[in-house]
Design an enzyme around this catalytic site. Structure first.
Site, short mmCIF file in Angstrom:
data_model
loop_
_atom_site.label_atom_id
_atom_site.label_comp_id
_atom_site.label_asym_id
_atom_site.label_seq_id
_atom_site.Cartn_x
_atom_site.Cartn_y
_atom_site.Cartn_z
N GLY A 214 34.18 49.47 38.04
CA GLY A 214 35.61 49.29 37.60
C GLY A 214 36.61 50.08 38.53
CG ASN A 215 40.19 49.29 39.17
OD1 ASN A 215 41.18 49.69 38.47
ND2 ASN A 215 39.81 48.10 39.47
#
Ligand code: CTP
Length: 408
Positions: A214-215
């Site tokens: 993810g980020n």
């Protein structure tokens, strides 16, 4: 359609003064509320003879105010706050006495002090007997008010409460609403009535049932853009991945966690939209294989093979009809402008919004942001660090003006 109403989310303060036409104000409140406005009624003591504060409070879903102080609790109704809160003030009915008081700055009740504190447009819908209306004093007061920027909603002709026939009846609530609506629908509002696809947040690409790539994207900037678009009267299709904030209630909300899911949802929605604003942080890769069970710890190193995700923005932009607008975002850590300009070209965009990470007041998790807009025709616009909703408002104002100009 509610979202297309120029009243949607507008803060309207209705000042009610003493006059038989006050009995029509509950109808005005209903119309404005139905169109999505927030309505605050402030009434004078003499208005209460003709309409009850309770009726106005129930219909406006807010206490109808008339006093500076709330009974014996010592709390006060802050007239400055009320004057600044309103996007628009309408005094209806405005009797001869009220018009005279506004023209001369007499401040002897809550409503008058609200009017003196207001910075928003003020409208008056006079109502009085024929001879009072034509009296030179009333006409002189009206002239003064018009000169100072107050908008007159002319009284209508017909039977008056006195039994006389002529001009002096307050404009019907429907006509008052129409005048206000015209004022709130500026011709230059590019986004009014447009359907806009906005993406926000970050995608999550699963590795196994409990892990993902993810980020840090929080969705704050995309949601701020959606909020501002709603305020401008646009219809918003909001597609978002992983976020840390709640989406607006009035947009059509679709959660799509992976890049693939986001692509599918966007592909379905884009053909019906006028504009795409792609603020989501889409992962560029996803694990080639999704483990069906939790991956157990074994060797000192673990290698994951990743496969490229579709470029949603590039694909949508390639499929667009001539009148569809595509706006992208870029997040760079070096050679910011060069990379942003390259993406503008490569993805065939109308504009790209460069997020700068160099300023600690800008980025994912914070509530502030600093951006630069690069447009297809070479124009650039810098928006200094500010709250994300303020940056979104400025960005849409710039884009609206830019899009309103004939495009080459
Ligand atoms: N974008 C997209 N689909 C992807 C990757 C990015 O639609 N798979 C969109 C983003 O939402 C953004 C724009 O493309 O509006 C630029 O995203 P960015 O991550 O800055 O650039 P990339 O194209 O991913 O290139 P790179 O990661 O090499 O900088």
């Amino acid at each position: 359609m509610l979202r297309k109403s120029p009243f949607n989310r507008k803060k309207i303060l209705i000042g009610v003064t003493g006059g038989i036409a006050a009995y029509k104000i509950p109808q005005l409140v209903r119309i404005l509320k139905k169109e999505g406005a927030e309505v605050q009624v402030v009434l004078t003591e003499s208005a209460k003879i003709f309409v009850t504060p309770q009726t106005l409070a129930v219909l406006s879903e807010r206490p109808a105010l008339s006093q500076f102080f709330k009974s014996d609790q010592g709390e006060w109704n802050n007239h400055v706050h009320l004057g600044l809160w309103a996007d628009l003030i309408i005094i209806a009915p405005a009797g001869a006495n009220t018009l005279a008081k506004i023209a001369h700055g007499i401040c002897d009740n809550l409503l008058m002090s609200v009017i003196l504190s207001a910075r928003c447009p003020v409208f008056v819908a006079p109502a009085m007997d024929l001879d009072m209306w034509t009296h030179p004093s009333t006409q002189a007061n009206i002239e003064t008010l018009i000169e100072r920027g107050v908008t007159l909603i002319d009284p209508e002709e017909g039977s008056l409460a006195s039994g006389l026939e002529g001009k002096g009846r307050m404009a019907e609530p429907e006509n008052i609403a129409k005048t206000l609506a015209n004022h709130l629908t500026p011709a230059h509002n590019y986004f009014f009535g447009k359907r806009v696809l906005v993406t926000a947040g970050g995608t999550q690409e699963p590795i196994d049932p409990v892990r993902f790539i993810g980020n840090h994207s929080s969705g704050k900037m995309g949601f701020a853009i959606a909020e501002q678009l709603l305020s401008l009267g646009a219809e918003v299709e909001l597609v978002y991945g992983s976020v840390s904030v709640t989406p607006p209630k009035e947009s059509n909300n679709h959660q799509a966690l992976t890049a693939k899911a986001m692509q599918q949802t966007c592909e379905q929605l884009f053909p019906q939209c006028d504009i795409l604003i792609m603020a989501a942080a889409v992962a560029d890769y996803h694990p080639t294989e999704l483990a069906s069970e939790k991956i157990k710890k074994s060797d000192n190193t673990l290698t994951l093979t990743l496969e490229k995700n579709p470029d949603i923005l590039k694909t949508l932009s390639a499929s667009r009809k001539p009148n569809q607008v595509c706006i992208g975002f870029a997040l760079e850590t070096e050679q910011e402008e060069l990379h942003a300009q390259q993406k503008l070209q490569k993805k065939n965009l109308d504009c790209i919004v460069l997020n700068t990470l160099k300023n600690p007041q800008a980025g994912f998790a914070v509530d502030t942001n600093e951006v630069t807009l690069y447009c297809r025709d070479g124009q650039q616009f810098h928006i200094p660090a500010n709250q994300k909703n303020q940056v979104a408002a400025t960005m849409l104002q710039i884009l609206g003006e830019w899009l309103n100009k004939p495009q080459s």
